[in-house]
Design a protein around this motif. Structure first.
Motif, PDB file in Angstrom:
ATOM      1  N   THR A 141      15.846  15.774 -19.324  1.00 30.25           N
ATOM      2  CA  THR A 141      16.527  14.774 -20.148  1.00 30.25           C
ATOM      3  C   THR A 141      17.212  13.720 -19.305  1.00 30.25           C
ATOM      4  OG1 THR A 141      16.898  16.328 -21.947  1.00 30.25           O
ATOM      5  CG2 THR A 141      18.325  14.400 -21.888  1.00 30.25           C
ATOM      6  N   GLU A 142      17.843  14.165 -18.221  1.00 27.29           N
ATOM      7  CA  GLU A 142      18.691  13.261 -17.462  1.00 27.29           C
ATOM      8  C   GLU A 142      17.942  12.430 -16.430  1.00 27.29           C
ATOM      9  OE1 GLU A 142      18.811  16.525 -17.568  1.00 27.29           O
ATOM     10  OE2 GLU A 142      19.008  17.396 -15.548  1.00 27.29           O
ATOM     11  N   HIS A 143      16.657  12.679 -16.235  1.00 27.24           N
ATOM     12  CA  HIS A 143      15.960  12.092 -15.102  1.00 27.24           C
ATOM     13  C   HIS A 143      14.719  11.329 -15.568  1.00 27.24           C
ATOM     14  CE1 HIS A 143      14.057  12.766 -10.898  1.00 27.24           C
ATOM     15  NE2 HIS A 143      14.904  11.775 -10.862  1.00 27.24           N
ATOM     16  N   PHE A 144      14.530  10.089 -15.099  1.00 30.74           N
ATOM     17  CA  PHE A 144      13.426   9.248 -15.566  1.00 30.74           C
ATOM     18  C   PHE A 144      12.918   8.396 -14.398  1.00 30.74           C
ATOM     19  CE2 PHE A 144      10.696   7.589 -18.582  1.00 30.74           C
ATOM     20  CZ  PHE A 144      10.908   6.271 -18.971  1.00 30.74           C
ATOM     21  N   PRO A 145      12.195   8.988 -13.458  1.00 28.14           N
ATOM     22  CA  PRO A 145      11.748   8.248 -12.283  1.00 28.14           C
ATOM     23  C   PRO A 145      10.540   7.354 -12.570  1.00 28.14           C
ATOM     24  CG  PRO A 145      10.994  10.513 -12.176  1.00 28.14           C
ATOM     25  CD  PRO A 145      11.859  10.411 -13.397  1.00 28.14           C
ATOM     26  N   LEU A 146      10.454   6.267 -11.809  1.00 31.50           N
ATOM     27  CA  LEU A 146       9.341   5.320 -11.905  1.00 31.50           C
ATOM     28  C   LEU A 146       8.596   5.319 -10.574  1.00 31.50           C
ATOM     29  CD1 LEU A 146       9.347   1.798 -13.422  1.00 31.50           C
ATOM     30  CD2 LEU A 146       8.683   2.054 -11.035  1.00 31.50           C
ATOM     31  N   THR A 147       7.272   5.385 -10.634  1.00 32.58           N
ATOM     32  CA  THR A 147       6.462   5.491  -9.425  1.00 32.58           C
ATOM     33  C   THR A 147       5.413   4.385  -9.373  1.00 32.58           C
ATOM     34  OG1 THR A 147       6.734   7.889  -9.315  1.00 32.58           O
ATOM     35  CG2 THR A 147       4.865   6.960  -8.128  1.00 32.58           C
ATOM     36  N   LEU A 148       5.277   3.823  -8.194  1.00 32.24           N
ATOM     37  CA  LEU A 148       4.175   2.914  -7.885  1.00 32.24           C
ATOM     38  C   LEU A 148       3.324   3.579  -6.821  1.00 32.24           C
ATOM     39  CD1 LEU A 148       5.907  -0.574  -7.755  1.00 32.24           C
ATOM     40  CD2 LEU A 148       3.866  -0.034  -9.106  1.00 32.24           C
ATOM     41  N   GLU A 149       2.071   3.861  -7.124  1.00 37.86           N
ATOM     42  CA  GLU A 149       1.210   4.583  -6.191  1.00 37.86           C
ATOM     43  C   GLU A 149       0.867   3.746  -4.966  1.00 37.86           C
ATOM     44  OE1 GLU A 149       0.212   7.692  -6.097  1.00 37.86           O
ATOM     45  OE2 GLU A 149       1.220   8.243  -7.978  1.00 37.86           O
TER      46      GLU A 149
ATOM     47  N   GLY B 143       0.789  -1.225   0.000  1.00 41.03           N
ATOM     48  CA  GLY B 143       0.000   0.000   0.000  1.00 41.03           C
ATOM     49  C   GLY B 143       0.821   1.275   0.000  1.00 41.03           C
ATOM     50  N   LYS B 144       2.115   1.172   0.205  1.00 40.00           N
ATOM     51  CA  LYS B 144       2.966   2.362   0.216  1.00 40.00           C
ATOM     52  C   LYS B 144       3.234   2.852  -1.197  1.00 40.00           C
ATOM     53  CE  LYS B 144       3.796   2.229   4.696  1.00 40.00           C
ATOM     54  NZ  LYS B 144       3.272   3.278   5.608  1.00 40.00           N
ATOM     55  N   LYS B 145       3.444   4.150  -1.307  1.00 41.47           N
ATOM     56  CA  LYS B 145       3.856   4.758  -2.576  1.00 41.47           C
ATOM     57  C   LYS B 145       5.368   4.781  -2.635  1.00 41.47           C
ATOM     58  CE  LYS B 145       3.638   9.038  -5.269  1.00 41.47           C
ATOM     59  NZ  LYS B 145       3.078  10.412  -5.353  1.00 41.47           N
ATOM     60  N   ILE B 146       5.922   4.355  -3.776  1.00 42.75           N
ATOM     61  CA  ILE B 146       7.373   4.366  -3.923  1.00 42.75           C
ATOM     62  C   ILE B 146       7.776   5.014  -5.240  1.00 42.75           C
ATOM     63  CG2 ILE B 146       7.613   2.268  -2.536  1.00 42.75           C
ATOM     64  CD1 ILE B 146       8.653   1.843  -5.992  1.00 42.75           C
ATOM     65  N   THR B 147       8.936   5.631  -5.231  1.00 45.26           N
ATOM     66  CA  THR B 147       9.523   6.174  -6.451  1.00 45.26           C
ATOM     67  C   THR B 147      10.948   5.667  -6.574  1.00 45.26           C
ATOM     68  OG1 THR B 147       8.169   8.178  -6.424  1.00 45.26           O
ATOM     69  CG2 THR B 147      10.205   8.247  -7.707  1.00 45.26           C
TER      70      THR B 147
ATOM     71  N   GLY C 154      23.675  12.531 -21.543  1.00 46.35           N
ATOM     72  CA  GLY C 154      22.906  13.328 -22.493  1.00 46.35           C
ATOM     73  C   GLY C 154      22.089  12.498 -23.460  1.00 46.35           C
ATOM     74  N   HIS C 155      21.820  11.241 -23.103  1.00 46.61           N
ATOM     75  CA  HIS C 155      21.054  10.368 -23.999  1.00 46.61           C
ATOM     76  C   HIS C 155      19.588  10.795 -24.040  1.00 46.61           C
ATOM     77  CE1 HIS C 155      24.037   6.766 -23.681  1.00 46.61           C
ATOM     78  NE2 HIS C 155      24.473   7.740 -24.462  1.00 46.61           N
ATOM     79  N   ASP C 156      19.024  10.735 -25.248  1.00 46.45           N
ATOM     80  CA  ASP C 156      17.615  11.073 -25.393  1.00 46.45           C
ATOM     81  C   ASP C 156      16.711   9.956 -24.890  1.00 46.45           C
ATOM     82  OD1 ASP C 156      18.332  12.668 -28.536  1.00 46.45           O
ATOM     83  OD2 ASP C 156      17.958  13.579 -26.579  1.00 46.45           O
ATOM     84  N   LYS C 157      17.072   8.734 -25.198  1.00 51.78           N
ATOM     85  CA  LYS C 157      16.179   7.618 -24.896  1.00 51.78           C
ATOM     86  C   LYS C 157      16.500   7.016 -23.540  1.00 51.78           C
ATOM     87  CE  LYS C 157      15.801   6.279 -29.731  1.00 51.78           C
ATOM     88  NZ  LYS C 157      16.073   5.195 -30.705  1.00 51.78           N
ATOM     89  N   MET C 158      15.434   6.733 -22.794  1.00 55.41           N
ATOM     90  CA  MET C 158      15.600   6.052 -21.509  1.00 55.41           C
ATOM     91  C   MET C 158      14.528   4.978 -21.377  1.00 55.41           C
ATOM     92  SD  MET C 158      16.835   9.068 -18.907  1.00 55.41           S
ATOM     93  CE  MET C 158      17.458   7.883 -17.696  1.00 55.41           C
ATOM     94  N   TYR C 159      14.849   3.970 -20.560  1.00 55.10           N
ATOM     95  CA  TYR C 159      14.008   2.775 -20.484  1.00 55.10           C
ATOM     96  C   TYR C 159      13.932   2.287 -19.047  1.00 55.10           C
ATOM     97  CZ  TYR C 159      15.896   2.683 -25.275  1.00 55.10           C
ATOM     98  OH  TYR C 159      16.302   3.006 -26.551  1.00 55.10           O
ATOM     99  N   TRP C 160      12.858   1.593 -18.716  1.00 59.96           N
ATOM    100  CA  TRP C 160      12.753   0.805 -17.505  1.00 59.96           C
ATOM    101  C   TRP C 160      12.459  -0.636 -17.885  1.00 59.96           C
ATOM    102  CZ3 TRP C 160      14.119   1.714 -12.654  1.00 59.96           C
ATOM    103  CH2 TRP C 160      14.232   3.038 -12.215  1.00 59.96           C
ATOM    104  N   TYR C 161      13.286  -1.543 -17.347  1.00 63.23           N
ATOM    105  CA  TYR C 161      13.078  -2.970 -17.520  1.00 63.23           C
ATOM    106  C   TYR C 161      12.762  -3.597 -16.170  1.00 63.23           C
ATOM    107  CZ  TYR C 161      15.023  -2.978 -22.263  1.00 63.23           C
ATOM    108  OH  TYR C 161      15.251  -2.772 -23.600  1.00 63.23           O
ATOM    109  N   GLN C 162      11.946  -4.645 -16.204  1.00 68.68           N
ATOM    110  CA  GLN C 162      11.687  -5.439 -15.015  1.00 68.68           C
ATOM    111  C   GLN C 162      12.374  -6.792 -15.202  1.00 68.68           C
ATOM    112  OE1 GLN C 162       7.596  -5.433 -13.768  1.00 68.68           O
ATOM    113  NE2 GLN C 162       7.833  -7.254 -12.520  1.00 68.68           N
ATOM    114  N   GLN C 163      13.068  -7.230 -14.166  1.00 69.00           N
ATOM    115  CA  GLN C 163      13.825  -8.470 -14.258  1.00 69.00           C
ATOM    116  C   GLN C 163      13.496  -9.379 -13.085  1.00 69.00           C
ATOM    117  OE1 GLN C 163      18.097  -8.242 -13.676  1.00 69.00           O
ATOM    118  NE2 GLN C 163      18.446  -9.991 -15.025  1.00 69.00           N
TER     119      GLN C 163
END
Lengths: 116, 114
Positions: free
Chosen positions: B71-79, B16-20, B28-37
């Motif tokens: 550009t440099e920042h790409f956070p992932l959040t779970l509510e 139930g907690k929110k996490i980032t 300076g890369h344009d493309k960013m990705y999140w993978y789940q492993q």
């Protein structure tokens, strides 16, 4: 759609022995091919890549891989394994995806154990 | 030498907690990705971004969300985290001009939801 198969889930070799990790891909044209290594608790590090040209490519840490179009394979080799090579190895293929970016598909990985 | 950084490296939280999960790159890369492993499984793409204000869903459906304000920042959040979200999350980036699919990975964030 492309796919990657790494048939060996786990391989054990003796230190100093040679190593070959298998990778087969499925894609209609010549894809971009990669091998990545992941040490425990770490992210993935690129070992080597094939885009075009010479089918035998050299990478870091003494690894090499050979692209064989007829066999749709890109096997990774090392002539003499060191204990520090114990890790998980992922083969990956990149091919054009939607929006003009390269879609990268990973295999399920091969875990390498090195014994004295 | 990694130029892409993820924090936290390890996180154990209750349901139930929110996490980032934070991801930053200095290349300076344009493309960013999140993978789940998950153990014994291939890496699954859950989100990607072409650049600022661009976010797209990946191949694997995920309840997480992402943002790309810089550009440099790409956070992932779970509510609202659940035990099914327990996994390792890997952030990666690539150079848009090269467009070869070569990825640069962070060291990963291992999430455990109790």
């Amino acid at each position: 759609a492309q796919s990657v198969t790494q048939p060996d889930i786990h391989i054990t070799v003796s230190e100093g022995a040679s190593l070959e990790l298998r990778c087969n891909y499925s894609y209609g044209a010549t894809p971009y091919l990669f091998w990545y290594v992941q040490s425990p608790g770490q992210g993935l590090q690129l070992l080597l890549k094939y885009f075009s040209g010479d089918t035998l490519v050299q990478g870091i840490k003494g690894f090499e891989a050979e692209f064989k179009r007829s066999q749709s394979s890109f096997n990774l080799r090392k002539p003499s394994v060191h204990w520090s090579d114990a890790a998980e190895y992922f083969c990956a293929v990149g091919a054009p995806g939607s929006g003009g970016y390269q879609k990268v598909t990973f295999g399920t990985g091969t875990k390498l154990q090195v014994i004295p | 030498e990694a130029d892409i950084y993820q924090t936290p490296r390890y996180l154990v939280i209750g349901t139930g907690k929110k996490i980032t999960l934070e991801c930053s790159q200095t290349m300076g890369h344009d493309k960013m990705y999140w993978y789940q492993q998950d153990p014994g499984m291939e890496l699954h793409l859950i989100h990607y971004s072409y650049g600022v204000n661009s976010t797209e869903k990946g191949d694997l459906s995920s309840e997480s969300t992402v943002s790309r304000i810089r550009t440099e920042h790409f956070p992932l959040t779970l509510e609202s985290a659940r035990p099914s979200h327990t996994s390792q999350y890997l952030c990666a980036s690539s150079e848009r001009r090269a467009n070869t699919g070569e990825l640069f990975f962070g060291e990963g964030s291992r999430l455990t939801v109790l």
